[in-house]
Write a protein that holds these residues in place. Structure first.
Motif, short mmCIF file in Angstrom:
data_model
loop_
_atom_site.label_atom_id
_atom_site.label_comp_id
_atom_site.label_asym_id
_atom_site.label_seq_id
_atom_site.Cartn_x
_atom_site.Cartn_y
_atom_site.Cartn_z
N ALA A 163 0.83 -1.20 0.00
CA ALA A 163 0.00 0.00 0.00
C ALA A 163 0.87 1.25 0.00
O ALA A 163 0.60 2.22 -0.73
CB ALA A 163 -0.93 -0.01 1.21
N THR A 164 1.92 1.25 0.81
CA THR A 164 2.84 2.39 0.85
C THR A 164 3.55 2.55 -0.48
O THR A 164 3.66 3.65 -1.02
CB THR A 164 3.87 2.21 1.98
N GLU A 165 4.03 1.43 -1.03
CA GLU A 165 4.75 1.47 -2.31
C GLU A 165 3.83 1.93 -3.43
O GLU A 165 4.24 2.70 -4.30
CB GLU A 165 5.30 0.08 -2.62
N LEU A 166 2.58 1.48 -3.41
CA LEU A 166 1.63 1.90 -4.44
C LEU A 166 1.40 3.40 -4.39
O LEU A 166 1.35 4.08 -5.42
CB LEU A 166 0.31 1.15 -4.25
N GLY A 167 1.26 3.95 -3.17
CA GLY A 167 1.09 5.39 -3.04
C GLY A 167 2.28 6.15 -3.59
O GLY A 167 2.12 7.19 -4.26
N GLU A 168 3.49 5.65 -3.34
CA GLU A 168 4.69 6.30 -3.84
C GLU A 168 4.74 6.25 -5.36
O GLU A 168 5.09 7.23 -6.02
CB GLU A 168 5.93 5.64 -3.24
N PHE A 169 4.39 5.08 -5.92
CA PHE A 169 4.41 4.96 -7.38
C PHE A 169 3.38 5.88 -8.03
O PHE A 169 3.64 6.49 -9.07
CB PHE A 169 4.13 3.51 -7.80
N ARG A 170 2.20 5.98 -7.42
CA ARG A 170 1.18 6.86 -8.00
C ARG A 170 1.61 8.32 -7.94
O ARG A 170 1.38 9.08 -8.89
CB ARG A 170 -0.15 6.65 -7.26
N ALA A 171 2.22 8.72 -6.84
CA ALA A 171 2.71 10.09 -6.74
C ALA A 171 3.80 10.36 -7.77
O ALA A 171 3.83 11.42 -8.42
CB ALA A 171 3.24 10.36 -5.33
N THR A 172 4.69 9.39 -7.93
CA THR A 172 5.76 9.54 -8.91
C THR A 172 5.20 9.58 -10.33
O THR A 172 5.63 10.38 -11.17
CB THR A 172 6.77 8.38 -8.78
N THR A 173 4.24 8.70 -10.61
CA THR A 173 3.62 8.68 -11.94
C THR A 173 2.96 10.01 -12.25
O THR A 173 3.07 10.54 -13.37
CB THR A 173 2.58 7.55 -12.02
N ALA A 174 2.24 10.57 -11.27
CA ALA A 174 1.60 11.87 -11.47
C ALA A 174 2.64 12.96 -11.73
O ALA A 174 2.46 13.80 -12.61
CB ALA A 174 0.75 12.23 -10.26
#
Length: 242
Positions: free
Chosen positions: A37-48
């Motif tokens: 869940a933490t990693e997914l949030g980081e990836f989504r922020a980076t993708t944005a």
């Protein structure tokens, strides 16, 4: 389909899991895995952040084309249009001159439009290729990210994949350098620093660099325009997306 659901966080953030069953299994795993869940949030922020970096405003010529095209849009119903265009017959010589002028203008417009279309297509193809390369790194099963503040202001974000052998670098808020200077990227491993290229002058686009190794860190230095063979200043930031 992978046996390790932890490896799917990057692909899920990009909506790149095509297998419905694999997506369902990952979502079930995600509900009870704080790490994912933490990693997914980081990836989504980076993708944005990367998406905003490659986004472009429509070129000014689009507005010009729309305004020019309005002249050819019929404003009246057919019957009224025929009445409105009824005019006394002009001398034949005048009509020939007007026709020749319009033909010449049309040739110029056609040639100019073709040149613009070719350049626009090339720009789109370059943008699409860059996006595919960025997406390839972000969706890699072993993709890892890190963000750090740079000395002097601004942030640098990296997403690295050893399996792809590449690292994506995006920056925000770095101070503007004089034309004689540039931001240079370095991959720093056991053998010392290796140049990974320069950040673009406007720093609005992510850079895909390589070759990335699992033991590498990424550093950013200020160098003379055109870059240096070895770092000549201390790194503004050092990132380790391990």
């Amino acid at each position: 389909m992978t046996d390790d659901p932890h490896a799917l966080a990057g692909a899920y953030a990009l909506d790149a899991i095509d297998d419905a069953e694999e997506r369902r299994l990952f979502e079930a795993h995600l509900a009870g895995c704080e790490t994912c869940a933490t990693e997914l949030g980081e990836f989504r922020a980076t993708t944005a952040r990367l998406g905003m970096a490659v986004a472009e405003a429509p070129p000014p010529r689009v507005r010009d084309r729309v305004l020019a095209g309005i002249r050819d849009v019929r404003q009246l119903p057919p019957e009224l249009s025929r009445r409105a265009v009824a005019r006394p017959v002009r001398p034949r010589r005048w009509r020939r001159a007007v026709a020749a002028g319009l033909a010449a203008a049309a040739c110029l417009v056609t040639a100019a439009s073709a040149g613009v279309a070719i350049r626009e297509r090339q720009r789109v193809e370059r943008t699409e290729a860059a996006y595919r390369e960025v997406a390839s790194v972000l969706s890699a099963p072993d993709a890892r990210s890190a963000t750090g503040r740079a000395a002097g202001g601004g942030t640098v974000t990296v997403v690295a994949s050893a399996s792809r052998g590449r690292v994506v670098v995006a920056s925000s808020g770095l101070r503007t350098l004089p034309s004689s200077k540039a931001y240079q990227l370095w991959l720093i491993g056991a053998g010392g620093p290796r140049s990974a290229g320069l950040l673009p002058g406007d720093r609005t686009r992510p850079v895909v660099a390589g070759t990335w190794r699992p033991s590498d860190r990424l550093g950013v230095t200020v160098e003379p325009a055109g870059g240096s063979a070895r770092p000549t200043t201390a790194p503004l930031v050092l990132l380790d997306p391990a």
